[in-house]
Design an enzyme around this catalytic site. Sequence first.
Site, PDB file in Angstrom:
ATOM      1  N   ASP A  36       3.815 -11.792  13.537  1.00 38.95           N
ATOM      2  CA  ASP A  36       4.088 -12.710  14.642  1.00 38.95           C
ATOM      3  C   ASP A  36       2.874 -12.983  15.513  1.00 38.95           C
ATOM      4  O   ASP A  36       1.914 -12.215  15.549  1.00 38.95           O
ATOM      5  CB  ASP A  36       5.238 -12.176  15.503  1.00 38.95           C
ATOM      6  CG  ASP A  36       4.952 -10.795  16.082  1.00 38.95           C
ATOM      7  OD1 ASP A  36       4.350  -9.963  15.375  1.00 38.95           O
ATOM      8  OD2 ASP A  36       5.324 -10.546  17.240  1.00 38.95           O
ATOM      9  N   GLU A  81       6.637  -8.066  16.306  1.00 36.15           N
ATOM     10  CA  GLU A  81       6.096  -6.835  16.884  1.00 36.15           C
ATOM     11  C   GLU A  81       5.865  -6.974  18.379  1.00 36.15           C
ATOM     12  O   GLU A  81       5.958  -6.001  19.119  1.00 36.15           O
ATOM     13  CB  GLU A  81       4.781  -6.460  16.175  1.00 36.15           C
ATOM     14  CG  GLU A  81       4.240  -5.078  16.558  1.00 36.15           C
ATOM     15  CD  GLU A  81       3.519  -5.029  17.895  1.00 36.15           C
ATOM     16  OE1 GLU A  81       3.621  -4.003  18.600  1.00 36.15           O
ATOM     17  OE2 GLU A  81       2.849  -6.030  18.248  1.00 36.15           O
TER      18      GLU A  81
END
Length: 388
Positions: free
Chosen positions: A76, A133
């Site tokens: 991400d 995350e």
Amino acid sequence: MPDTLCDLLPALIAFRRDIHAHPELGFQEHRTAALVASALREIGLEVHEGIGGTGVVGVLRAGSSDRTIGLRADMDALPIQEATGLPHASTHPGVFHGCGHDGHTTMLLGAARHLARTRKFDGTVNFIFQPAEEGLGGAREMVKDGLFARFPCQRVFALHNWPDLPAHHVATRPGPIMAAADKFEIVVRGKGGHAAMPHVTPDAILAASEMVGQLNTIIARRIPPMATAVLSVTRIAGGHAHNVIPAAVTLGGTVRSFDPAIQDRIEASLRQVVEGVALAHGVIADITYDRYYPATINDVDAAAEALAVAASVAPHAFTAPEPAFTSEDFAFMLRATKGAYLWLGQGAEHGHSACGSALHHPHYDFNDAIIPTGLRLHAGLAEAHLRV
């Protein structure tokens, strides 16, 4: 660098820059996950998608051993406006790979390609591409979705690029390596009223201001001196006019720690301080306290195993003298199985970042020069644990 890696690099660098130009926020990594899954299938891996939301796992087997290992990378991006001006800069306004997850994904994909053609291991490698995350707990969601039940891992490893370390240097440590992350929000509620008549209006701004000062004494006066923790108030909002005492003021901040007992003590102290100040000022305080990431705790044997591999593939590998106060949701995976987290340097030899900026800075960019070291580190961990 062995010739067996040289031919992989141009395509890997192109892949990294492509996903850098097309970043996606947590649980929205549909394009990235699809590209990863497609690339894994092309090299013959068994591929599983949609784990924990947008997570992907590629499975590679060789030999007949029942030994297993997991290698994890995060996919991400961050909600930051990129300011690098690079040719491969983000094409999505306000979304940016400002933490190097594009590089992490690329290095793990490179390791999968390398191991798929060399197969110098005996057992199963699970390549774990994790969503979300950055504060959303993608690792927790993958574990809840049966990650280690479906893909058993006797060891699991992850790495993060580290601008403060010279390029290609590797560090880790047994025990705590990254802090637990808590966040709090305090809404201080008075009545609101005219600024010229404070005697009839409980002052939420005055109460909130005193709370900020008192909260900053908790670590110094309520936590044992040998303990390690940080409390920071990072946000205060309230009021809209010069002659109005607002009815509510909001405070927010974070707490970082390594010991659950200290974590408990800080939260209890925060609540006591806020409630005491609120009582003294005649206001009401609503407290929301969220322990969103636990501390990242490396297994002692896994950390030693990782350092031994790092020493064989990096110019310098060492035991980090202290943990970092940043947090990492890989902690959820380390709660579920044994493993270790490592830092891979991406800065210059004299401590200057190769890309000029720290993690989460608008001018940050991942250093493509460290891709071979990260690839060899991932592959080396698999080959060492699944030794033929």
